[in-house]
Design a protein around this motif. Structure first.
Motif, PDB file in Angstrom:
ATOM      1  N   MET A  88       0.835  -1.199   0.000  1.00 25.16           N
ATOM      2  CA  MET A  88       0.000   0.000   0.000  1.00 25.16           C
ATOM      3  C   MET A  88       0.870   1.250   0.000  1.00 25.16           C
ATOM      4  SD  MET A  88      -3.227   0.822   0.023  1.00 25.16           S
ATOM      5  CE  MET A  88      -4.161  -0.503   0.790  1.00 25.16           C
ATOM      6  N   ILE A  89       1.939   1.231   0.788  1.00 27.10           N
ATOM      7  CA  ILE A  89       2.890   2.347   0.807  1.00 27.10           C
ATOM      8  C   ILE A  89       3.470   2.580  -0.583  1.00 27.10           C
ATOM      9  CG2 ILE A  89       5.203   3.023   1.626  1.00 27.10           C
ATOM     10  CD1 ILE A  89       4.433   1.743   4.342  1.00 27.10           C
ATOM     11  N   LYS A  90       3.846   1.500  -1.253  1.00 24.65           N
ATOM     12  CA  LYS A  90       4.425   1.593  -2.591  1.00 24.65           C
ATOM     13  C   LYS A  90       3.456   2.246  -3.566  1.00 24.65           C
ATOM     14  CE  LYS A  90       5.825  -1.244  -6.484  1.00 24.65           C
ATOM     15  NZ  LYS A  90       5.733  -2.570  -7.089  1.00 24.65           N
ATOM     16  N   VAL A  91       2.182   1.821  -3.532  1.00 24.86           N
ATOM     17  CA  VAL A  91       1.174   2.364  -4.446  1.00 24.86           C
ATOM     18  C   VAL A  91       0.946   3.854  -4.193  1.00 24.86           C
ATOM     19  CG1 VAL A  91      -1.288   2.289  -5.014  1.00 24.86           C
ATOM     20  CG2 VAL A  91       0.001   0.177  -4.854  1.00 24.86           C
ATOM     21  N   LEU A  92       0.754   4.228  -2.920  1.00 21.91           N
ATOM     22  CA  LEU A  92       0.481   5.626  -2.575  1.00 21.91           C
ATOM     23  C   LEU A  92       1.685   6.519  -2.873  1.00 21.91           C
ATOM     24  CD1 LEU A  92      -1.422   5.155   0.820  1.00 21.91           C
ATOM     25  CD2 LEU A  92      -2.382   5.416  -1.469  1.00 21.91           C
ATOM     26  N   ALA A  93       2.884   6.022  -2.560  1.00 22.35           N
ATOM     27  CA  ALA A  93       4.100   6.802  -2.788  1.00 22.35           C
ATOM     28  C   ALA A  93       4.346   7.014  -4.283  1.00 22.35           C
ATOM     29  CB  ALA A  93       5.298   6.108  -2.152  1.00 22.35           C
ATOM     30  N   THR A  94       4.049   6.008  -5.086  1.00 18.22           N
ATOM     31  CA  THR A  94       4.207   6.125  -6.538  1.00 18.22           C
ATOM     32  C   THR A  94       3.251   7.158  -7.086  1.00 18.22           C
ATOM     33  OG1 THR A  94       4.899   3.803  -6.699  1.00 18.22           O
ATOM     34  CG2 THR A  94       4.124   4.859  -8.722  1.00 18.22           C
ATOM     35  N   LYS A  95       2.022   7.196  -6.572  1.00 18.82           N
ATOM     36  CA  LYS A  95       1.042   8.193  -7.005  1.00 18.82           C
ATOM     37  C   LYS A  95       1.523   9.609  -6.695  1.00 18.82           C
ATOM     38  CE  LYS A  95      -3.380   5.808  -7.099  1.00 18.82           C
ATOM     39  NZ  LYS A  95      -3.739   6.308  -8.427  1.00 18.82           N
ATOM     40  N   LEU A  96       2.229   9.765  -5.568  1.00 13.62           N
ATOM     41  CA  LEU A  96       2.741  11.083  -5.178  1.00 13.62           C
ATOM     42  C   LEU A  96       4.054  11.423  -5.881  1.00 13.62           C
ATOM     43  CD1 LEU A  96       1.977  10.912  -1.346  1.00 13.62           C
ATOM     44  CD2 LEU A  96       0.982  12.541  -2.970  1.00 13.62           C
ATOM     45  N   GLY A  97       4.620  10.445  -6.593  1.00 10.33           N
ATOM     46  CA  GLY A  97       5.869  10.683  -7.320  1.00 10.33           C
ATOM     47  C   GLY A  97       7.090  10.740  -6.424  1.00 10.33           C
ATOM     48  N   LEU A  98       7.023  10.084  -5.263  1.00 10.90           N
ATOM     49  CA  LEU A  98       8.155  10.101  -4.343  1.00 10.90           C
ATOM     50  C   LEU A  98       9.304   9.259  -4.885  1.00 10.90           C
ATOM     51  CD1 LEU A  98       6.311   9.709  -0.914  1.00 10.90           C
ATOM     52  CD2 LEU A  98       6.773  11.793  -2.226  1.00 10.90           C
ATOM     53  N   ARG A  99      10.516   9.603  -4.475  1.00  7.10           N
ATOM     54  CA  ARG A  99      11.695   8.867  -4.946  1.00  7.10           C
ATOM     55  C   ARG A  99      12.081   7.726  -4.022  1.00  7.10           C
ATOM     56  NH1 ARG A  99      16.099  13.434  -6.908  1.00  7.10           N
ATOM     57  NH2 ARG A  99      14.784  14.478  -8.480  1.00  7.10           N
ATOM     58  N   VAL A 100      12.272   8.065  -2.738  1.00  3.86           N
ATOM     59  CA  VAL A 100      12.767   7.065  -1.787  1.00  3.86           C
ATOM     60  C   VAL A 100      12.037   7.228  -0.458  1.00  3.86           C
ATOM     61  CG1 VAL A 100      14.789   6.108  -0.623  1.00  3.86           C
ATOM     62  CG2 VAL A 100      15.069   7.234  -2.843  1.00  3.86           C
ATOM     63  N   ILE A 101      11.734   6.100   0.182  1.00  2.00           N
ATOM     64  CA  ILE A 101      11.268   6.090   1.574  1.00  2.00           C
ATOM     65  C   ILE A 101      12.166   5.125   2.328  1.00  2.00           C
ATOM     66  CG2 ILE A 101       9.384   5.583   3.156  1.00  2.00           C
ATOM     67  CD1 ILE A 101       7.409   6.135   0.975  1.00  2.00           C
ATOM     68  N   SER A 102      12.840   5.631   3.346  1.00  2.00           N
ATOM     69  CA  SER A 102      13.737   4.776   4.133  1.00  2.00           C
ATOM     70  C   SER A 102      13.461   4.977   5.619  1.00  2.00           C
ATOM     71  CB  SER A 102      15.204   5.105   3.814  1.00  2.00           C
ATOM     72  OG  SER A 102      15.482   6.465   4.111  1.00  2.00           O
ATOM     73  N   SER A 103      13.881   3.987   6.395  1.00  2.00           N
ATOM     74  CA  SER A 103      13.688   4.101   7.847  1.00  2.00           C
ATOM     75  C   SER A 103      14.836   3.436   8.579  1.00  2.00           C
ATOM     76  CB  SER A 103      12.358   3.447   8.257  1.00  2.00           C
ATOM     77  OG  SER A 103      12.445   2.041   8.156  1.00  2.00           O
ATOM     78  N   MET A 104      15.117   3.969   9.755  1.00  2.00           N
ATOM     79  CA  MET A 104      16.099   3.380  10.657  1.00  2.00           C
ATOM     80  C   MET A 104      15.578   3.569  12.068  1.00  2.00           C
ATOM     81  SD  MET A 104      18.851   1.753  11.201  1.00  2.00           S
ATOM     82  CE  MET A 104      19.670   1.799   9.606  1.00  2.00           C
ATOM     83  N   ASP A 105      15.308   2.468  12.728  1.00  2.00           N
ATOM     84  CA  ASP A 105      14.638   2.510  14.021  1.00  2.00           C
ATOM     85  C   ASP A 105      13.318   3.264  13.861  1.00  2.00           C
ATOM     86  OD1 ASP A 105      16.677   1.040  15.163  1.00  2.00           O
ATOM     87  OD2 ASP A 105      17.839   2.825  15.685  1.00  2.00           O
TER      88      ASP A 105
END
Length: 302
Positions: free
Chosen positions: A242-259
């Motif tokens: 779901m994150i992938k679909v929504l982020a692609t619609k917004l045209g985002l490049r990268v989503i990363s996380s640490m802790d």
């Protein structure tokens, strides 16, 4: 075979002398075949002894059992059609594929029978088609000869790679690049929840192609309907899709996380920093989804 039908009938009558048997094959004229089939459907006979002429186009709701002799000599499509002749009403259907000697089976015949045994659920035809393509090969798709083995990478991936290469040759731009996800969470289709490898791979393939949130939710509904209440890892994988679909619609490049720290790179190159309540996987995923849904809502209001 037509030539052995009389001897097969004799053997059956030795076991059950009062059995009313109808014999049908392609050498019997159409009018006689139709009349006799109608009698069989109405209950005038106990058993239909026939060739594979019944594999399609015949609806017999009273029939609940089919026995296929020398099943290893049939193809996947033939056997799938034949077993579809039973269980067409409110009666439980039974299909038996008989073979003479299991040790004498060819590798391909064994693969066909195992595929049919493993995929007997409603709508399994498409999965069996993939099995059939991998067993028989995809044919000569390009050029005079085809080298290599499709089964090494799977037919779906092979077609995807082929499509991309053809696009390059035709100087076409590939589809919009998907967002890059570097989220440190445990998310996957759990093999203890969905045990069949083929089914998991097919679900991974279908989920990877989703372009709308509704498509992801529809597949998740199908998963729970078929396999029961999903475990935490499977649910988190659905959330990641779901994150992938929504982020692609917004045209985002990268989503990363640490802790608990989350970094989002926008299409412009600007960065947005978020912080989840805890470093737990569900809190990290929830924080990202809240942000994406809010941004998508704002984008739609503009």
């Amino acid at each position: 075979h037509i030539a052995t039908m009389q001897s097969a009938e004799k053997k059956l009558l030795e076991i059950l002398p009062s059995l009313k048997i109808l014999i049908l094959h392609s050498k019997i004229d159409a009018k006689t075949t139709e009349d006799e089939i109608l009698k069989f459907v109405a209950g005038g006979y106990d058993l239909l002894l026939c060739t594979s002429i019944v594999e399609s186009g015949i609806h017999m709701p009273r029939v609940n059992t089919i026995i296929v002799e020398n099943a290893d000599k049939f193809g996947i499509a033939d056997l799938h059609q034949l077993r579809g002749r039973v269980g067409r009403s409110n009666k439980q259907g039974f299909c038996y594929f008989l073979i003479e000697d299991k040790t004498a089976l060819t590798q391909d015949a064994l693969k066909r029978l195992v595929a049919l045994e493993s995929n007997s659920f409603l709508g399994s035809g498409s999965v069996l088609a993939y099995h059939d393509l991998e067993i028989r090969g995809g044919g000569n798709l390009l050029g005079e000869a085809q080298s290599g083995h499709i089964e090494a990478i799977g037919y779906s991936l092979y077609l995807k790679m082929l499509e991309e290469e053809i696009g390059k040759l035709l100087s076409r731009k590939s589809a919009a690049a998907s967002v890059e996800l570097k989220i440190s969470v445990n998310a996957f289709l759990n093999s203890e929840f969905i045990r069949e490898d083929r089914l998991r791979l097919d679900l991974y393939r279908r989920l990877s192609k989703c372009a709308e949130a509704s498509e992801v939710l529809e597949i998740f509904g199908e998963i729970e309907d078929r396999f029961g209440h999903a475990d935490i890892y499977t649910k988190q994988f659905i959330d990641v899709m779901m994150i992938k679909v929504l982020a692609t619609k917004l045209g985002l490049r990268v989503i990363s996380s640490m802790d608990e720290n989350i970094l989002i790179t926008l299409a412009s190159g600007d960065k947005v920093r978020l912080k989840a309540q805890t470093r737990d996987d569900d809190d990290v995923i929830s924080e990202i989804l809240i942000y994406l849904r809010r941004e998508l809502k704002n984008a739609n209001l503009r």
